[in-house]
Design a protein around this motif. Structure first.
Motif, PDB file in Angstrom:
ATOM      1  N   GLU A 201      38.161  85.129  11.306  1.00  0.00           N
ATOM      2  CA  GLU A 201      37.593  83.796  11.573  1.00  0.00           C
ATOM      3  C   GLU A 201      38.133  83.241  12.897  1.00  0.00           C
ATOM      4  O   GLU A 201      37.457  82.494  13.597  1.00  0.00           O
ATOM      5  N   LEU A 202      39.359  83.670  13.235  1.00  0.00           N
ATOM      6  CA  LEU A 202      39.987  83.206  14.481  1.00  0.00           C
ATOM      7  C   LEU A 202      39.714  84.185  15.622  1.00  0.00           C
ATOM      8  O   LEU A 202      40.387  84.143  16.660  1.00  0.00           O
ATOM      9  N   HIS A 203      38.746  85.073  15.403  1.00  0.00           N
ATOM     10  CA  HIS A 203      38.345  86.070  16.413  1.00  0.00           C
ATOM     11  C   HIS A 203      39.543  86.862  16.911  1.00  0.00           C
ATOM     12  O   HIS A 203      39.659  87.153  18.107  1.00  0.00           O
ATOM     13  N   ASP A 204      40.482  87.173  15.975  1.00  0.00           N
ATOM     14  CA  ASP A 204      41.669  87.966  16.287  1.00  0.00           C
ATOM     15  C   ASP A 204      42.464  87.417  17.464  1.00  0.00           C
ATOM     16  O   ASP A 204      43.177  88.144  18.146  1.00  0.00           O
ATOM     17  N   GLU A 205      42.326  86.121  17.694  1.00  0.00           N
ATOM     18  CA  GLU A 205      43.126  85.462  18.735  1.00  0.00           C
ATOM     19  C   GLU A 205      44.606  85.699  18.425  1.00  0.00           C
ATOM     20  O   GLU A 205      45.037  85.475  17.290  1.00  0.00           O
ATOM     21  N   PRO A 206      45.424  86.142  19.384  1.00  0.00           N
ATOM     22  CA  PRO A 206      46.803  86.526  19.052  1.00  0.00           C
ATOM     23  C   PRO A 206      47.710  85.356  18.705  1.00  0.00           C
ATOM     24  O   PRO A 206      48.614  85.491  17.886  1.00  0.00           O
ATOM     25  N   ALA A 207      47.494  84.181  19.317  1.00  0.00           N
ATOM     26  CA  ALA A 207      48.444  83.083  19.077  1.00  0.00           C
ATOM     27  C   ALA A 207      47.724  81.757  18.812  1.00  0.00           C
ATOM     28  O   ALA A 207      47.846  80.806  19.591  1.00  0.00           O
ATOM     29  N   PRO A 208      46.970  81.670  17.712  1.00  0.00           N
ATOM     30  CA  PRO A 208      46.282  80.405  17.431  1.00  0.00           C
ATOM     31  C   PRO A 208      47.280  79.324  17.034  1.00  0.00           C
ATOM     32  O   PRO A 208      48.331  79.607  16.456  1.00  0.00           O
ATOM     33  N   GLY A 209      46.971  78.067  17.322  1.00  0.00           N
ATOM     34  CA  GLY A 209      47.807  76.951  16.898  1.00  0.00           C
ATOM     35  C   GLY A 209      47.501  76.577  15.448  1.00  0.00           C
ATOM     36  O   GLY A 209      46.519  77.061  14.858  1.00  0.00           O
ATOM     37  N   ALA A 210      48.337  75.673  14.899  1.00  0.00           N
ATOM     38  CA  ALA A 210      48.163  75.295  13.498  1.00  0.00           C
ATOM     39  C   ALA A 210      46.813  74.604  13.269  1.00  0.00           C
ATOM     40  O   ALA A 210      46.173  74.805  12.228  1.00  0.00           O
ATOM     41  N   ALA A 211      46.376  73.786  14.242  1.00  0.00           N
ATOM     42  CA  ALA A 211      45.107  73.072  14.065  1.00  0.00           C
ATOM     43  C   ALA A 211      43.941  74.064  14.009  1.00  0.00           C
ATOM     44  O   ALA A 211      42.999  73.887  13.220  1.00  0.00           O
ATOM     45  N   ALA A 212      44.014  75.129  14.819  1.00  0.00           N
ATOM     46  CA  ALA A 212      42.947  76.138  14.809  1.00  0.00           C
ATOM     47  C   ALA A 212      42.940  76.879  13.463  1.00  0.00           C
ATOM     48  O   ALA A 212      41.875  77.190  12.909  1.00  0.00           O
ATOM     49  N   ILE A 213      44.124  77.153  12.931  1.00  0.00           N
ATOM     50  CA  ILE A 213      44.209  77.834  11.638  1.00  0.00           C
ATOM     51  C   ILE A 213      43.634  76.924  10.540  1.00  0.00           C
ATOM     52  O   ILE A 213      42.860  77.361   9.684  1.00  0.00           O
ATOM     53  N   LEU A 214      44.008  75.653  10.600  1.00  0.00           N
ATOM     54  CA  LEU A 214      43.484  74.694   9.612  1.00  0.00           C
ATOM     55  C   LEU A 214      41.949  74.693   9.648  1.00  0.00           C
ATOM     56  O   LEU A 214      41.285  74.799   8.618  1.00  0.00           O
TER      57      LEU A 214
END
Ligand SMILES: Cc1cc2nc3c(=O)[nH]c(=O)nc-3n(C[C@H](O)[C@H](O)[C@H](O)COP(=O)(O)OP(=O)(O)OC[C@H]3O[C@@H](n4cnc5c(N)ncnc54)[C@H](O)[C@@H]3O)c2cc1C
Length: 336
Positions: A201-214
């Motif tokens: 869902e995060l397009h395998d982004e290596p370092a998403p922030g907490a807001a993006a994870i939420l």
């Protein structure tokens, strides 16, 4: 005397929307309200039941009881070297609490976003989702101990957390009424991205922030789970069963495609939803109740039915799974 309501309708206090009444109900907005309700002479001798958001209960009949509707507010936060310590009143909405902590720069609860219900109920079954369980973010709680008639503080060890389990479902059942929960959000924050679905869902982004994870958790859950304001449900209705390594291996030999997760102790956790799906229940409707068409683990109430009908369907499903796989699946919600 406490402010008690007689024959109080609970339809809006349970996410299945079952239309039952409480002999007495009290809106508990403070610890004083709680003590006053319990001491009221009109409820002497009656059982006491506690309700938060009603998102993990099946109400099967009118309740000859005092029902405490937990609405205690409160939010405070402080930082130590190693963690943020956040205390929430038992009646705080869980998802709002998750959003507030992330927005105010205290991440750590983002994987637990959009779980319905209250902060006070979160320890009861040690809520968990997307690789995080409450116990990993828990410091302590405050509760009224009905055995001693005093308020007590319990730490994580005393709460005896397990998979969808705790003291409050075992030896401490019906004993403690939680009034506040303190969470421990470790610093520095570390993302938990072990769930393949979440990483995708995060397009395998290596370092998403907490807001993006939420946001990603909210997006996945909104697609997969029915909104209780539209269709009555309590989320996953069955716990995922854990079987011995030998039984797991025997089942895998016959069903190589079976969804399974090997545990640290070698036992094997099976996906209850997969087992139910294999028995042909996904989307099945039985009068007013049924199985959600997108997720076999979720039982739904279409309206006009009752908890007894839902339980009858759940037993039929568990019996079918047992007959086909030799595994007993157990309901997750509390039956009141
Ligand atoms: C769509 C949907 C999705 C869900 N997804 C998840 C998920 O991903 N993970 C998960 O773990 N759960 C999930 N659930 C289940 C549920 O949301 C959680 O168990 C939640 O913590 C229940 O909170 P509540 O306030 O609604 O509790 P209630 O349903 O009101 O109560 C549940 C139990 O806790 C007791 N209780 C409640 N408040 C207190 C208190 N203050 N003191 C003492 N006892 C109390 C009640 O007596 C009852 O036994 C989901 C439910 C739905 C409807």
């Amino acid at each position: 005397m406490a402010d008690l309501h007689e024959f109080y309708p609970l339809r809006r206090h349970n996410t299945f929307g079952f239309d039952v009444r409480a002999r007495f109900a009290a809106h508990v907005r403070s610890e004083d309200d709680l003590v006053a309700a319990l001491a009221d002479p009109r409820v002497a001798g009656l059982p006491v039941l506690v309700l938060g958001g009603g998102s993990n209960v099946v109400l099967t009949a009118d309740l000859q009881a005092l029902v405490l509707l937990m609405e205690i507010p409160g939010f405070s936060a402080r930082a130590s070297e190693t963690a943020w310590l956040v205390t929430a009143g038992a009646g705080e909405n869980w998802h709002a609490l998750v959003c507030r902590t992330v927005t105010e720069g205290m991440p750590g609860l983002e994987n637990l976003a959009l779980i319905p219900g209250t902060a006070g109920a979160a320890p009861i079954q040690n809520i968990g989702a997307y690789g995080v369980e409450l116990r990993e973010r828990f410091a302590s709680l405050r509760a009224y101990d009905r055995a001693s008639g005093t308020f007590v503080e319990l730490d994580a060890a005393q709460c005896a957390f397990g998979y969808r389990d705790s003291l409050f479902k075992q030896a401490g059942k019906d004993r403690y009424i939680i009034t506040a929960v303190t969470l421990r959000l470790p610093r520095p924050w570390q993302a938990v991205l072990g769930y393949a679905e979440l990483a995708r869902e995060l397009h395998d982004e290596p370092a998403p922030g907490a807001a993006a994870i939420l946001d990603a958790v909210v997006a996945i859950r909104s697609r997969k789970l029915p909104d209780p304001t539209r269709i009555g449900n309590a989320g996953s209705f069955f716990k995922n069963p854990v079987v011995s390594a030998a039984q797991g291996a025997a089942l895998l030999a016959v069903h190589p495609g079976m969804a399974h997760y090997t545990q640290a102790d070698g036992r094997i956790k099976l996906a209850a939803g997969w087992l139910i799906d294999q028995c042909g229940f996904k989307g099945v409707r039985d009068g007013a109740v049924g199985v959600y068409e997108k997720q076999a683990l979720v039982l739904v109430h279409h309206g006009g039915g009752n908890g007894a009908q839902l339980l009858a369907l759940s037993t039929r499903i568990a019996d079918a799974v047992q007959a086909r796989f030799g595994v007993r699946i157990e309901p997750e919600p509390v039956v009141l």
